[in-house]
Scaffold this motif. Structure first.
Motif, PDB file in Angstrom:
ATOM      1  N   ASN A 173       0.771  -1.184  -0.045  1.00  0.00           N
ATOM      2  CA  ASN A 173       0.116  -0.096  -0.022  1.00  0.00           C
ATOM      3  C   ASN A 173       0.810   1.167   0.165  1.00  0.00           C
ATOM      4  OD1 ASN A 173      -2.500   1.274   0.011  1.00  0.00           O
ATOM      5  ND2 ASN A 173      -2.712   1.417   2.142  1.00  0.00           N
ATOM      6  N   VAL A 174       0.871   2.065  -0.982  1.00  0.00           N
ATOM      7  CA  VAL A 174       1.666   3.199  -1.138  1.00  0.00           C
ATOM      8  C   VAL A 174       0.954   4.497  -1.317  1.00  0.00           C
ATOM      9  CG1 VAL A 174       3.527   4.088  -2.715  1.00  0.00           C
ATOM     10  CG2 VAL A 174       3.370   1.647  -2.410  1.00  0.00           C
ATOM     11  N   ALA A 175       1.316   5.513  -0.922  1.00  0.00           N
ATOM     12  CA  ALA A 175       0.760   6.634  -0.912  1.00  0.00           C
ATOM     13  C   ALA A 175       1.826   7.618  -1.746  1.00  0.00           C
ATOM     14  CB  ALA A 175       0.463   7.595   0.252  1.00  0.00           C
ATOM     15  N   ILE A 176       1.428   8.557  -2.822  1.00  0.00           N
ATOM     16  CA  ILE A 176       2.362   9.403  -3.494  1.00  0.00           C
ATOM     17  C   ILE A 176       1.632  10.933  -3.131  1.00  0.00           C
ATOM     18  CG2 ILE A 176       3.037  10.161  -5.816  1.00  0.00           C
ATOM     19  CD1 ILE A 176       2.896   7.204  -6.657  1.00  0.00           C
ATOM     20  N   PHE A 222      -0.104   3.085   5.499  1.00  0.00           N
ATOM     21  CA  PHE A 222       0.759   2.788   4.174  1.00  0.00           C
ATOM     22  C   PHE A 222       2.370   2.213   4.587  1.00  0.00           C
ATOM     23  CE2 PHE A 222      -1.832   6.588   3.440  1.00  0.00           C
ATOM     24  CZ  PHE A 222      -2.579   6.393   2.280  1.00  0.00           C
ATOM     25  N   ASP A 223       2.618   1.343   3.597  1.00  0.00           N
ATOM     26  CA  ASP A 223       3.993   0.765   3.673  1.00  0.00           C
ATOM     27  C   ASP A 223       4.925   1.875   3.160  1.00  0.00           C
ATOM     28  OD1 ASP A 223       2.863  -1.653   4.420  1.00  0.00           O
ATOM     29  OD2 ASP A 223       2.244  -1.955   2.513  1.00  0.00           O
ATOM     30  N   VAL A 224       4.729   2.605   2.105  1.00  0.00           N
ATOM     31  CA  VAL A 224       5.664   3.530   1.686  1.00  0.00           C
ATOM     32  C   VAL A 224       4.946   4.739   1.335  1.00  0.00           C
ATOM     33  CG1 VAL A 224       7.288   4.332  -0.106  1.00  0.00           C
ATOM     34  CG2 VAL A 224       7.337   1.742   0.767  1.00  0.00           C
ATOM     35  N   VAL A 225       5.593   6.030   2.026  1.00  0.00           N
ATOM     36  CA  VAL A 225       4.838   7.362   1.366  1.00  0.00           C
ATOM     37  C   VAL A 225       5.922   8.237   0.743  1.00  0.00           C
ATOM     38  CG1 VAL A 225       4.169   9.598   2.223  1.00  0.00           C
ATOM     39  CG2 VAL A 225       3.150   7.533   3.581  1.00  0.00           C
ATOM     40  N   ILE A 226       5.604   8.532  -0.403  1.00  0.00           N
ATOM     41  CA  ILE A 226       6.688   9.042  -1.442  1.00  0.00           C
ATOM     42  C   ILE A 226       6.161  10.766  -1.415  1.00  0.00           C
ATOM     43  CG2 ILE A 226       7.501   9.364  -3.674  1.00  0.00           C
ATOM     44  CD1 ILE A 226       7.173   6.180  -3.802  1.00  0.00           C
ATOM     45  N   SER A 233       4.592  -6.203  -6.061  1.00  0.00           N
ATOM     46  CA  SER A 233       4.123  -6.312  -4.746  1.00  0.00           C
ATOM     47  C   SER A 233       2.849  -5.282  -4.364  1.00  0.00           C
ATOM     48  CB  SER A 233       4.985  -6.259  -3.553  1.00  0.00           C
ATOM     49  OG  SER A 233       5.711  -5.141  -3.625  1.00  0.00           O
ATOM     50  N   VAL A 234       2.914  -4.037  -5.206  1.00  0.00           N
ATOM     51  CA  VAL A 234       2.091  -2.987  -4.926  1.00  0.00           C
ATOM     52  C   VAL A 234       0.613  -3.547  -5.476  1.00  0.00           C
ATOM     53  CG1 VAL A 234       1.337  -0.688  -5.343  1.00  0.00           C
ATOM     54  CG2 VAL A 234       3.813  -1.448  -5.080  1.00  0.00           C
ATOM     55  N   THR A 235      -0.195  -3.269  -4.418  1.00  0.00           N
ATOM     56  CA  THR A 235      -1.732  -3.549  -4.822  1.00  0.00           C
ATOM     57  C   THR A 235      -2.564  -2.517  -4.779  1.00  0.00           C
ATOM     58  OG1 THR A 235      -2.033  -4.304  -2.441  1.00  0.00           O
ATOM     59  CG2 THR A 235      -1.520  -5.975  -4.050  1.00  0.00           C
TER      60      THR A 235
END
Length: 230
Positions: free
Chosen positions: A35-38, A134-138, A55-57
């Motif tokens: 789970n990623v946020a941009i 989120f796993d990653v926030v960019i 892996s991103v869903t």
């Protein structure tokens, strides 16, 4: 070249190097980013790099400027081209796992996660947005070296960064762009044009991340190397 409000945002020369440097260190540092946020959809180039990870869903894409995203989609297709990625839409912005939200990213995070802070109280640990973490926030939404841009958020930036920290899963990772890399001839960042960068770095280091790393990329098509933090 792509300009926004009179400022150069990116160029087709060095396009891949810049966005790869922003995205992939954080994505590879996480064992399984799902789970990623941009923050700052821009031209869709950050999204393109994120979608390269199988892996991103789910991707939450936040940007205030709907018109800019539409223009980029129509006139800058090379920035958001996912046609060479297996299982993705031809245009990254149209991919089925992308949730494009036209809102102020700072307000969106603050409204959802500013209330939540770690506590030994079990009831306080119940977070209504836990499933959305989120796993990653960019973060690609604030230019720290243009003082007008930074001035608009200076009063809320620390609260916002704390909210981003609270939005991350236990092993979550934040990646953000710090602007141009200072040279050895520049004065101390706290008294130079890089003072906003120094302030944000101090804030991030004080929030509670297990480690903070700064690196640079010199092939991004700009006049000088760009710095990133993860």
């Amino acid at each position: 070249m792509f300009f926004l409000d009179g400022f150069l945002q990116s160029t087709s020369h060095g396009l891949s190097a810049y966005y790869e440097a922003l995205v992939h260190p954080a994505m590879f540092a996480h064992e399984y980013p799902s789970n990623v946020a941009i923050l700052g959809a821009g031209e869709g180039a950050v999204l393109r790099e994120v979608l390269k990870h199988k892996s991103v869903t789910n991707v939450k894409l936040l940007d205030m400027d709907e018109e800019m995203v539409k223009v980029a989609k129509q006139y800058l297709p090379q920035w958001n081209d996912c046609s060479d990625l297996v299982g993705r839409a031809d245009c990254c912005l149209d991919d089925e796992i992308t949730d494009l939200v036209y809102e102020d990213a700072l307000a969106w995070f603050t409204n959802r996660f500013d209330h939540f802070a770690p506590s030994d109280d079990e009831e306080a640990k119940d977070d209504p947005f836990d499933d959305e973490k989120f796993d990653v926030v960019i973060m690609n939404a604030i230019d720290l070296q243009y003082h007008y841009d930074y001035a608009k958020v200076e009063g809320t930036i620390e609260t916002f960064l704390q909210s981003v920290y609270h939005s991350l899963t236990e092993k979550g990772i934040l990646a953000l762009e710090l602007g141009f890399t200072p040279s050895v001839e520049d004065p101390n960042e706290e008294i130079s044009t890089n003072r906003n960068r120094a302030k944000v770095m101090d804030m991030v280091e004080g929030i509670g991340f297990e480690s903070v790393h700064v690196y640079e990329e010199s092939h991004g098509g700009m006049n000088q190397p760009s710095s990133f933090l993860v």
